[in-house]
Design a protein around this motif. Structure first.
Motif, mmCIF file in Angstrom:
data_model
loop_
_atom_site.group_PDB
_atom_site.id
_atom_site.type_symbol
_atom_site.label_atom_id
_atom_site.label_comp_id
_atom_site.label_asym_id
_atom_site.label_seq_id
_atom_site.Cartn_x
_atom_site.Cartn_y
_atom_site.Cartn_z
ATOM 1 N N ALA A 33 0.834 -1.208 0.000
ATOM 2 C CA ALA A 33 0.000 0.000 0.000
ATOM 3 C C ALA A 33 0.868 1.258 0.000
ATOM 4 C CB ALA A 33 -0.926 -0.004 1.210
ATOM 5 N N ASP A 34 1.953 1.239 0.774
ATOM 6 C CA ASP A 34 2.865 2.383 0.797
ATOM 7 C C ASP A 34 3.504 2.598 -0.571
ATOM 8 O OD1 ASP A 34 2.336 2.837 3.451
ATOM 9 O OD2 ASP A 34 4.204 1.953 4.184
ATOM 10 N N GLN A 35 3.916 1.521 -1.211
ATOM 11 C CA GLN A 35 4.534 1.633 -2.532
ATOM 12 C C GLN A 35 3.536 2.154 -3.556
ATOM 13 O OE1 GLN A 35 6.104 -2.319 -3.042
ATOM 14 N NE2 GLN A 35 8.082 -1.751 -2.159
ATOM 15 N N GLU A 36 2.300 1.716 -3.456
ATOM 16 C CA GLU A 36 1.260 2.197 -4.380
ATOM 17 C C GLU A 36 1.020 3.685 -4.167
ATOM 18 O OE1 GLU A 36 -1.268 2.318 -7.439
ATOM 19 O OE2 GLU A 36 -0.082 0.576 -6.871
ATOM 20 N N ARG A 37 0.998 4.097 -2.905
ATOM 21 C CA ARG A 37 0.797 5.513 -2.595
ATOM 22 C C ARG A 37 1.939 6.348 -3.159
ATOM 23 N NH1 ARG A 37 2.867 8.633 1.067
ATOM 24 N NH2 ARG A 37 3.767 6.919 2.229
ATOM 25 N N LEU A 38 3.167 5.850 -3.028
ATOM 26 C CA LEU A 38 4.314 6.584 -3.551
ATOM 27 C C LEU A 38 4.296 6.631 -5.076
ATOM 28 C CD1 LEU A 38 7.176 5.455 -1.175
ATOM 29 C CD2 LEU A 38 6.049 7.677 -1.274
ATOM 30 N N ARG A 39 3.847 5.553 -5.709
ATOM 31 C CA ARG A 39 3.750 5.558 -7.176
ATOM 32 C C ARG A 39 2.711 6.561 -7.647
ATOM 33 N NH1 ARG A 39 4.938 0.048 -6.903
ATOM 34 N NH2 ARG A 39 2.776 -0.546 -6.616
ATOM 35 N N ALA A 40 1.652 6.743 -6.866
ATOM 36 C CA ALA A 40 0.588 7.672 -7.239
ATOM 37 C C ALA A 40 0.996 9.121 -7.016
ATOM 38 C CB ALA A 40 -0.685 7.358 -6.445
ATOM 39 N N ALA A 41 2.012 9.353 -6.209
ATOM 40 C CA ALA A 41 2.437 10.718 -5.889
ATOM 41 C C ALA A 41 3.044 11.394 -7.116
ATOM 42 C CB ALA A 41 3.453 10.695 -4.752
ATOM 43 N N ARG A 42 2.672 12.640 -7.323
ATOM 44 C CA ARG A 42 3.222 13.414 -8.437
ATOM 45 C C ARG A 42 4.181 14.493 -7.958
ATOM 46 N NH1 ARG A 42 -1.484 15.745 -11.700
ATOM 47 N NH2 ARG A 42 0.260 16.622 -12.833
ATOM 48 N N TYR A 43 4.069 14.858 -6.668
ATOM 49 C CA TYR A 43 4.894 15.927 -6.126
ATOM 50 C C TYR A 43 5.473 15.483 -4.780
ATOM 51 C CZ TYR A 43 2.141 18.438 -9.558
ATOM 52 O OH TYR A 43 1.541 18.818 -10.711
#
Length: 113
Positions: A33-43
């Motif tokens: 879940a953390d990795q998915e959140r980081l992949r979704a981050a744009r900034y």
């Protein structure tokens, strides 16, 4: 880290996980879940705060853009580099907020040499 110290830490973590009812699958799901959140981050800012660019801008984005920084300065390009385990500190020469309250670094994020 020597083998005996590693084994001691692993035993401690297993004991604490058992006490708290945490399964290895729970940890794997959390990491995913953390990795998915980081992949979704744009900034991302220098302290690691992230934003996906959707919804209201978080406080760190509002403060930075109000201070004159462009949003593109925080754009994430490519994949994040894995942490080397060693903090490199902060290069204040390249920080446009040096000397302002936006440049504050939390003590736990500064490596003591």
């Amino acid at each position: 880290m020597d083998e005996r110290k590693r084994d001691s830490i692993v035993a401690y973590l297993r004991r604490r996980m058992a006490e708290l009812g945490i399964e290895p699958d729970d940890i794997a799901a959390s990491i995913a879940a953390d990795q998915e959140r980081l992949r979704a981050a744009r900034y991302r800012d220098a302290l690691g705060h992230t934003w996906d660019g959707k919804g209201d801008a978080p406080q760190w984005v509002v403060q930075a853009t109000s201070a004159g920084q462009s949003l593109e300065h925080f754009a994430i390009t490519g994949t994040p580099e894995p942490a080397s385990g060693k903090s490199t500190g902060v290069d204040w020469r390249q920080d446009p907020f040096a000397g302002s309250r936006l440049a504050k670094v939390k003590p736990e994020q500064v490596a003591i040499s």
